[in-house]
Design an enzyme around this catalytic site. Structure first.
Site, PDB file in Angstrom:
ATOM      1  N   ASN A   1     -12.296  -1.650  -1.068  1.00  0.00           N
ATOM      2  CA  ASN A   1     -11.468  -1.988   0.178  1.00  0.00           C
ATOM      3  C   ASN A   1     -12.047  -1.707   1.321  1.00  0.00           C
ATOM      4  OD1 ASN A   1      -8.875  -2.877   1.646  1.00  0.00           O
ATOM      5  ND2 ASN A   1      -9.364  -0.798   2.325  1.00  0.00           N
ATOM      6  N   GLU A   2     -12.387  -2.676   2.350  1.00  0.00           N
ATOM      7  CA  GLU A   2     -12.937  -2.407   3.512  1.00  0.00           C
ATOM      8  C   GLU A   2     -14.095  -1.389   3.378  1.00  0.00           C
ATOM      9  OE1 GLU A   2     -10.308  -1.949   6.856  1.00  0.00           O
ATOM     10  OE2 GLU A   2      -9.355  -4.081   6.387  1.00  0.00           O
TER      11      GLU A   2
ATOM     12  N   GLU B   1       0.730  -1.238  -0.054  1.00  0.00           N
ATOM     13  CA  GLU B   1      -0.053   0.107   0.137  1.00  0.00           C
ATOM     14  C   GLU B   1       0.922   1.249   0.026  1.00  0.00           C
ATOM     15  OE1 GLU B   1      -2.925   0.077   3.117  1.00  0.00           O
ATOM     16  OE2 GLU B   1      -3.956   1.789   2.158  1.00  0.00           O
TER      17      GLU B   1
ATOM     18  N   GLU C   1      -5.842  -9.442   3.383  1.00  0.00           N
ATOM     19  CA  GLU C   1      -4.888  -8.620   4.696  1.00  0.00           C
ATOM     20  C   GLU C   1      -4.772  -9.401   5.765  1.00  0.00           C
ATOM     21  OE1 GLU C   1      -5.846  -4.446   5.356  1.00  0.00           O
ATOM     22  OE2 GLU C   1      -6.134  -4.239   3.150  1.00  0.00           O
TER      23      GLU C   1
ATOM     24  N   TYR D   1      -6.316  -9.189  11.182  1.00  0.00           N
ATOM     25  CA  TYR D   1      -5.295  -8.820  11.848  1.00  0.00           C
ATOM     26  C   TYR D   1      -4.903  -9.707  13.385  1.00  0.00           C
ATOM     27  CZ  TYR D   1      -4.077  -5.517   8.041  1.00  0.00           C
ATOM     28  OH  TYR D   1      -3.816  -5.172   6.944  1.00  0.00           O
TER      29      TYR D   1
ATOM     30  N   GLN E   1       2.291  -6.063   5.379  1.00  0.00           N
ATOM     31  CA  GLN E   1       2.461  -5.688   4.106  1.00  0.00           C
ATOM     32  C   GLN E   1       3.863  -6.098   3.804  1.00  0.00           C
ATOM     33  OE1 GLN E   1       1.083  -1.559   3.065  1.00  0.00           O
ATOM     34  NE2 GLN E   1      -0.679  -1.900   4.202  1.00  0.00           N
TER      35      GLN E   1
HETATM   36  O1  AHR Z   1      -2.701  -2.571   6.201  1.00  0.00           O
HETATM   37  C1  AHR Z   1      -3.138  -1.491   6.704  1.00  0.00           C
HETATM   38  C2  AHR Z   1      -4.718  -1.062   6.600  1.00  0.00           C
HETATM   39  O2  AHR Z   1      -5.379  -2.144   7.356  1.00  0.00           O
HETATM   40  C3  AHR Z   1      -5.186  -0.954   5.277  1.00  0.00           C
HETATM   41  O3  AHR Z   1      -5.017   0.328   4.632  1.00  0.00           O
HETATM   42  C4  AHR Z   1      -6.806  -1.156   5.366  1.00  0.00           C
HETATM   43  O4  AHR Z   1      -7.387  -1.981   4.450  1.00  0.00           O
HETATM   44  C5  AHR Z   1      -6.652  -2.101   6.760  1.00  0.00           C
HETATM   45  O5  AHR Z   1      -7.508  -1.562   7.704  1.00  0.00           O
END
Ligand code: AHR
Length: 557
Positions: free
Chosen positions: A226-227, A81, A361, A306, A410
């Site tokens: 995205n999201e 990103e 992600e 995450y 990332q």
């Molecule tokens: O990876 C960091 C952020 O996490 C991304 O921009 C977003 O898609 C997610 O919330």
């Protein structure tokens, strides 16, 4: 007991003798279910095995004659990103930089990434994607904008469409582009696709040629937003669906080489957790897809997850002990529940598993390094992250029939990165080494492994002590990955294999002195791989795993 069953559901391992039995049954149904469902006779002997105590030998039982799904190499995808030093400095230094580069892209990074055979890279975001306007990043004059999501810094747009695709080409990967649904328009996205992919002499194609690329680009994946439930526009499922139908209709890929087999796969925004809000999201999208008209379609549903324990991220990425090690690993195992939960919904509407679940992600998200800009999400990467990566990759592999893509967040300098840079310096992280060790699993065929993991306990946290997967590659070689989660004790492994006659085996292992050992610019090889002694005794493959280690072995027949 409730906790024990929770673990057994998640992992197929055991806490007490009763849970051993439950978890074994659970494991067999999960890994060999299609082959032996209903075969109580087959399961009975397993239920009679004694429980494994912490220090006992772990017996693995691999059945190479019962191949499962292909482990799609796209589960080893990356995410880059426009965030912090992920792209600028991490990838792009510009053609005039003293750092050796090819057309502005750093040579050291390209060489390192080539070695881990990255299948695809997702770009330009993340939250950034829903504020990205592609025209600002093409041509000789770039428009300077802001990156409001990540530090409010200047976005020079010097790394744009052509630079990204040049980078993809240099490392031999595929492009996963996310189009702007949040603040863009279907027309903007459609024109980007025409610019990228048409071979006909339209004005946009001529502009692409004038910018240096006369032939159409190949775009393997296209993310539609995205999201969208959060930074991508705070949409409700219904609102997003109305956007998905429109975008999916108009983002056409015109590349003549992608009309048949190599078709671009469209990925819809999927869930970001396991709560009702997210299961409703998955339900809505999958239900709509089941009844979709010819005029729109999708091929995948994304999922973000995450390892953070709680927001805002507060765990340290370096300078922690066994308590934080076990807490983070416990949290990362929630991936399994999440995949099970959303897969079950997908199965309802798509029993043939046409729609892939793409975990685009994932990874550990810790507190930003004190010396860094908090918006840049810079963190160190330790042995704990290597183990975390292995556990997640194994979960994806076990769900290979549905999980056909994943992108760790990332790739460089941001969150759980493969590579860290400091101007001209570069270091490979422990997570990088895991991705390298797993290369043989790319597109290999999953093979069931039965084992009783035993337990590792620290304070009030109990985890499976061992994890393992197996797969057969294209030439019939068997590969095994075995993780020893226990940071204090080695584990003796004894593997019996049916379906092949094991003649020789070798392997390599990744470990380090401490759970928070890291690779730094000054000491880049603190966490690195070394070969491990593997023996074949009485037809069984035997080896000793070091504490807190990730090991990959190959077995020749
Ligand atoms: O990876 C960091 C952020 O996490 C991304 O921009 C977003 O898609 C997610 O919330």
């Amino acid at each position: 007991m409730a906790f024990a069953i929770q673990i057994s559901n998640r992992w197929m391992h055991c806490v007490s003798a009763v849970d051993v039995m439950l978890s074994r049954a659970n494991f067999f149904f999960r890994n060999c279910g299609s082959l032996i469902i209903g075969s109580f006779v087959v399961l009975m002997p397993l239920l009679l095995f004694p429980a494994v105590k912490a220090q006992e030998k772990v017996q693995l039982s691999v059945d190479a004659s019962k191949p499962g799904a292909r482990i799609d190499r796209n589960i080893f995808g990356q995410f880059a990103e426009h965030l912090g030093k992920g792209v600028y400095e991490g990838v792009w230094v510009g053609p005039d930089s003293k750092i050796p580069n090819t057309r502005g892209i750093r040579n050291d990074v390209v060489a390192a990434l080539k070695a881990i055979r990255i299948p695809n890279i997702r770009w330009p975001g993340g939250c950034f994607a829903d504020e990205y306007h592609w025209r600002k990043g093409i041509g000789p004059q770039r428009v300077v904008t802001l990156n409001p999501n990540w530090g409010g810094v200047i976005e020079p747009n010097t790394f744009g469409t052509h630079e990204f695709l040049d980078f993809i080409d240099q490392i031999g990967s595929e492009a996963y582009i996310s189009v702007n649904v949040g603040s863009g328009t279907p027309q903007e996205a459609a024109e980007w696709l025409e610019y990228l992919t048409t071979s006909q002499q339209t004005t946009l194609a001529k502009e692409r040629a004038a910018n240096g690329h006369p032939t159409p680009y190949k775009i393997a994946y296209l993310g539609i937003g995205n999201e969208s439930w959060d930074c991508g526009g705070n949409m409700t499922p219904d609102y997003y669906l109305s956007q998905l139908r429109i975008y999916s209709r108009f983002v056409r890929n015109f590349n003549p080489a992608q009309q048949d087999k190599l078709q671009m796969l469209k990925i819809a925004v999927g869930p970001g957790g396991g709560e009702a809000r997210w299961t409703e999201w998955t339900e809505s999208i999958m239900k709509a897809w089941q009844n979709h008209q010819w005029s729109w379609d999708m091929n995948g549903l994304s999922m973000h997850n995450y390892t953070v324990v709680r927001w805002p991220p507060a765990f340290l990425s370096v300078g922690f002990g066994e308590t934080e090690y076990s807490q983070i690993l416990k949290s990362t195992l929630e991936m399994e529940d999440l995949i099970n939960k959303h897969s079950a919904i997908m199965d309802k509407y798509d029993p043939q598993k046409k729609i892939a679940l793409i975990v685009d992600e994932w990874g550990a998200w810790y507190a930003s390094l004190p010396s860094s800009h908090p918006g840049f999400l810079a963190q160190q990467n330790s042995l704990r992250d290597a183990i975390l990566a292995a556990l997640n990759l194994n979960i994806f592999a076990r769900h290979a029939d549905r999980v056909r893509g994943a992108n760790i967040a990332q790739m460089i300098n941001v969150l759980q990165a493969m590579i860290l840079t400091d101007k001209e310096k570069m270091v490979l992280t422990p997570t990088y080494h895991v991705f390298k060790m797993y290369v043989p699993f790319q597109d290999a065929t999953f093979v069931p492994v039965a084992f009783n993991a035993g337990t590792y306990t620290h304070g009030d946290i109990t985890l499976p002590r061992v994890d393992a997967i197996a797969a057969k590659d294209a030439v019939g070689k068997l590969w095994l990955e075995i993780t020893n989660v226990d940071p204090n004790s080695p584990v003796e492994i004894e593997t019996s294999i049916t379906g092949i006659n094991a003649r020789a085996a070798r392997g390599e292992t990744l470990t380090a002195p401490k759970v928070d050992s890291v690779n730094s610019f000054e000491a880049p090889n603190t966490v690195t791989t070394k070969s491990v002694s593997v023996k074949i005794v009485g037809g069984k493959v035997t080896l000793k795993l070091e504490p807190k280690s990730v090991t990959v072995i190959s077995v020749e027949q």
